[in-house]
Write an enzyme that holds these catalytic residues in place. Structure first.
Site, PDB file in Angstrom:
ATOM      1  N   LYS A  35       0.710  -1.046   0.056  1.00  0.00           N
ATOM      2  CA  LYS A  35       0.027   0.008   0.124  1.00  0.00           C
ATOM      3  C   LYS A  35       0.875   0.998   0.122  1.00  0.00           C
ATOM      4  CE  LYS A  35      -2.146  -1.373   3.741  1.00  0.00           C
ATOM      5  NZ  LYS A  35      -1.370  -2.506   4.195  1.00  0.00           N
ATOM      6  N   ARG A 110      -9.672  -0.262   8.846  1.00  0.00           N
ATOM      7  CA  ARG A 110      -9.398  -1.271   9.379  1.00  0.00           C
ATOM      8  C   ARG A 110     -10.462  -2.272   9.823  1.00  0.00           C
ATOM      9  NH1 ARG A 110      -3.246  -0.233   8.900  1.00  0.00           N
ATOM     10  NH2 ARG A 110      -2.079  -2.264   9.490  1.00  0.00           N
ATOM     11  N   ARG A 144      11.641  -5.121   4.835  1.00  0.00           N
ATOM     12  CA  ARG A 144      11.451  -3.724   4.585  1.00  0.00           C
ATOM     13  C   ARG A 144      12.371  -2.685   5.070  1.00  0.00           C
ATOM     14  NH1 ARG A 144       5.272  -1.888   5.489  1.00  0.00           N
ATOM     15  NH2 ARG A 144       5.575  -2.943   7.570  1.00  0.00           N
ATOM     16  N   ARG A 178      11.313  -0.743  11.330  1.00  0.00           N
ATOM     17  CA  ARG A 178      10.188  -0.713  12.105  1.00  0.00           C
ATOM     18  C   ARG A 178      10.355  -1.587  13.222  1.00  0.00           C
ATOM     19  NH1 ARG A 178       4.930  -0.060   8.775  1.00  0.00           N
ATOM     20  NH2 ARG A 178       4.098  -1.337  10.428  1.00  0.00           N
ATOM     21  N   ARG A 189      -0.198  -9.649  13.377  1.00  0.00           N
ATOM     22  CA  ARG A 189      -0.690  -8.509  12.542  1.00  0.00           C
ATOM     23  C   ARG A 189      -1.593  -9.352  11.325  1.00  0.00           C
ATOM     24  NH1 ARG A 189       4.487  -5.425  11.545  1.00  0.00           N
ATOM     25  NH2 ARG A 189       3.548  -4.357   9.731  1.00  0.00           N
TER      26      ARG A 189
HETATM   27  P1  ADP Z   1       2.165  -1.848   3.089  1.00  0.00           P
HETATM   28  O1  ADP Z   1       2.246  -0.414   3.083  1.00  0.00           O
HETATM   29  O2  ADP Z   1       0.892  -2.405   2.788  1.00  0.00           O
HETATM   30  O3  ADP Z   1       2.258  -2.612   4.744  1.00  0.00           O
HETATM   31  P2  ADP Z   1       4.672  -1.625   1.860  1.00  0.00           P
HETATM   32  O4  ADP Z   1       4.307  -0.656   0.597  1.00  0.00           O
HETATM   33  O5  ADP Z   1       5.295  -0.894   2.904  1.00  0.00           O
HETATM   34  O6  ADP Z   1       3.418  -2.315   2.229  1.00  0.00           O
HETATM   35  O7  ADP Z   1       5.533  -2.997   1.279  1.00  0.00           O
HETATM   36  C1  ADP Z   1       6.158  -3.967   2.221  1.00  0.00           C
HETATM   37  C2  ADP Z   1       7.326  -4.329   1.814  1.00  0.00           C
HETATM   38  O8  ADP Z   1       7.189  -5.175   0.504  1.00  0.00           O
HETATM   39  C3  ADP Z   1       8.377  -3.416   1.397  1.00  0.00           C
HETATM   40  O9  ADP Z   1       9.495  -3.616   1.753  1.00  0.00           O
HETATM   41  C4  ADP Z   1       8.147  -3.175  -0.079  1.00  0.00           C
HETATM   42  O10 ADP Z   1       9.393  -2.394  -0.608  1.00  0.00           O
HETATM   43  C5  ADP Z   1       7.887  -4.497  -0.621  1.00  0.00           C
HETATM   44  N1  ADP Z   1       7.217  -4.427  -1.880  1.00  0.00           N
HETATM   45  C6  ADP Z   1       6.066  -3.714  -2.149  1.00  0.00           C
HETATM   46  N2  ADP Z   1       5.342  -4.323  -3.080  1.00  0.00           N
HETATM   47  C7  ADP Z   1       6.177  -5.232  -3.572  1.00  0.00           C
HETATM   48  C8  ADP Z   1       6.069  -6.063  -4.748  1.00  0.00           C
HETATM   49  N3  ADP Z   1       5.167  -5.821  -5.613  1.00  0.00           N
HETATM   50  N4  ADP Z   1       6.754  -7.074  -4.892  1.00  0.00           N
HETATM   51  C9  ADP Z   1       7.934  -7.213  -3.940  1.00  0.00           C
HETATM   52  N5  ADP Z   1       7.913  -6.390  -2.802  1.00  0.00           N
HETATM   53  C10 ADP Z   1       7.072  -5.434  -2.751  1.00  0.00           C
HETATM   54  P1  ADP Z   2       1.252  -2.379   7.751  1.00  0.00           P
HETATM   55  O1  ADP Z   2       0.267  -1.947   6.743  1.00  0.00           O
HETATM   56  O2  ADP Z   2       2.677  -2.787   7.877  1.00  0.00           O
HETATM   57  O3  ADP Z   2       0.301  -3.359   8.932  1.00  0.00           O
HETATM   58  P2  ADP Z   2       0.657   0.170   9.594  1.00  0.00           P
HETATM   59  O4  ADP Z   2       1.687   1.180   9.359  1.00  0.00           O
HETATM   60  O5  ADP Z   2      -0.586   0.436   8.472  1.00  0.00           O
HETATM   61  O6  ADP Z   2       1.285  -1.194   8.989  1.00  0.00           O
HETATM   62  O7  ADP Z   2       0.169  -0.067  10.865  1.00  0.00           O
HETATM   63  C1  ADP Z   2       0.879  -0.331  11.925  1.00  0.00           C
HETATM   64  C2  ADP Z   2       0.249  -0.441  13.244  1.00  0.00           C
HETATM   65  O8  ADP Z   2      -0.482   0.627  13.634  1.00  0.00           O
HETATM   66  C3  ADP Z   2      -0.661  -1.449  13.284  1.00  0.00           C
HETATM   67  O9  ADP Z   2      -0.232  -2.734  13.383  1.00  0.00           O
HETATM   68  C4  ADP Z   2      -1.783  -1.091  14.313  1.00  0.00           C
HETATM   69  O10 ADP Z   2      -1.224  -1.188  15.348  1.00  0.00           O
HETATM   70  C5  ADP Z   2      -1.759   0.400  13.949  1.00  0.00           C
HETATM   71  N1  ADP Z   2      -2.623   0.770  13.057  1.00  0.00           N
HETATM   72  C6  ADP Z   2      -2.552   1.532  11.766  1.00  0.00           C
HETATM   73  N2  ADP Z   2      -3.732   1.864  11.240  1.00  0.00           N
HETATM   74  C7  ADP Z   2      -4.681   1.560  12.314  1.00  0.00           C
HETATM   75  C8  ADP Z   2      -6.096   1.494  11.960  1.00  0.00           C
HETATM   76  N3  ADP Z   2      -6.629   2.234  10.902  1.00  0.00           N
HETATM   77  N4  ADP Z   2      -6.690   0.676  13.120  1.00  0.00           N
HETATM   78  C9  ADP Z   2      -6.085   0.349  14.023  1.00  0.00           C
HETATM   79  N5  ADP Z   2      -4.723   0.426  14.247  1.00  0.00           N
HETATM   80  C10 ADP Z   2      -4.071   0.746  13.275  1.00  0.00           C
END
Ligand code: ADP
Ligand code: ADP
Ligand code: ZN
Length: 230
Positions: A35, A110, A144, A178, A189
């Site tokens: 995302k 979420r 990541r 992180r 998660r």
């Molecule tokens: P999210 O915001 O949904 O948690 P991220 O954009 O931070 O996900 O992506 C999670 C990890 O996966 C990052 O290290 C990113 O560089 C990698 N990543 C994102 N999209 C892809 C993809 N299409 N293929 C392989 N790795 C990816």
């Molecule tokens: P990722 O996409 O890798 O799960 P985020 O950065 O979106 O990571 O979220 C990190 C943490 O922040 C989540 O595991 C949760 O604890 C909290 N969080 C983020 N967005 C929300 C939401 N919309 N509702 C509840 N908790 C959230």
């Protein structure tokens, strides 16, 4: 106001963009789906600012605000932060001037309670779900890292910086990982995603604004699928 009265995306003309000027977009998907990685392009394409509840919570935590203190334990454990905290955060954010023409939500809503609260305060024109099988999530999250200055997202093997340790986007030379990006927390998660977040997909499908893209392909291909939706 109500997406349920509209035709499904598939039956709308390709020339009438589903992204209404003042409406918001939701990026949906499990942790690590990509995302944050895809958000930059969407911001460029639509001019809507990215609103990431995860980033906002981490900023509150770093600043030591009372909200950050409240959220800390949940985030470290990989559990969702309570809806009341998240909804309050979003209500405040949407009052800012740059949110006037809608925003790009990343990681929000979420839960169904969050989606219901959102439907009272903003219009969502499309929910883009990035689908990635569970088996890929751990390797994505555990590899990541992000730029300490501009928050650009990288991956040890799938998307490394061109020069090790130096951000491609801004040239900054300090990368961050992180605290919650470890295997144990990822499993918590993922299970929170399946029990609390995944049911939202049907909630949005019923409102005919849900579009799924295949997130299990390279970053550029995911980006073009999303661009085709928009
Ligand atoms: P999210 O915001 O949904 O948690 P991220 O954009 O931070 O996900 O992506 C999670 C990890 O996966 C990052 O290290 C990113 O560089 C990698 N990543 C994102 N999209 C892809 C993809 N299409 N293929 C392989 N790795 C990816
Ligand atoms: P990722 O996409 O890798 O799960 P985020 O950065 O979106 O990571 O979220 C990190 C943490 O922040 C989540 O595991 C949760 O604890 C909290 N969080 C983020 N967005 C929300 C939401 N919309 N509702 C509840 N908790 C959230
Ligand atoms: Zn950077």
């Amino acid at each position: 106001m109500n997406g349920a009265r509209r035709a499904p995306l598939s039956s709308r003309s390709l020339h009438s963009s589903p992204v209404h000027m003042a409406s918001s977009i939701v990026l949906f998907g499990p942790p690590g789906a990509g995302k944050g990685t895809q958000a930059g392009n969407i911001v460029e394409m639509t001019g809507k600012p990215q609103v990431s509840t995860g980033d906002m919570l981490r900023a509150a935590l770093a600043a030591g605000t009372s909200l950050g203190v409240e959220a800390k334990g949940f985030m470290e454990a990989g559990q969702l932060v309570p809806d009341s905290i998240i909804i309050g955060l979003i209500e405040e954010r949407l009052k800012e001037a740059d949110a006037e023409n809608g925003v790009l939500f990343d990681g929000f809503p979420r839960t169904i309670a969050q989606a219901e609260a959102l439907s009272q305060i903003a219009e969502v024109s499309v929910v883009i779900a990035i689908e990635v099988p569970d088996g890929r999530i751990v390797e994505r999250i555990c590899g990541r890292y992000t730029c300490g200055a501009c928050a650009a997202v990288y991956h040890d093997t799938f998307n490394p910086t061109a020069n090790p340790g130096v951000c491609d986007q801004c040239g900054h030379a300090e990368m961050k990982r992180r605290a919650d990006d470890n295997e144990d927390t990822v499993r918590t998660r993922l299970s929170a995603y399946h029990t609390q977040t995944a049911p939202l997909a049907d909630w949005y499908r019923q409102r005919d604004i849900f579009v799924a893209v295949n997130g299990d392909q390279d970053i550029a291909k995911v980006g073009s699928e999303i661009a085709a939706v928009l």
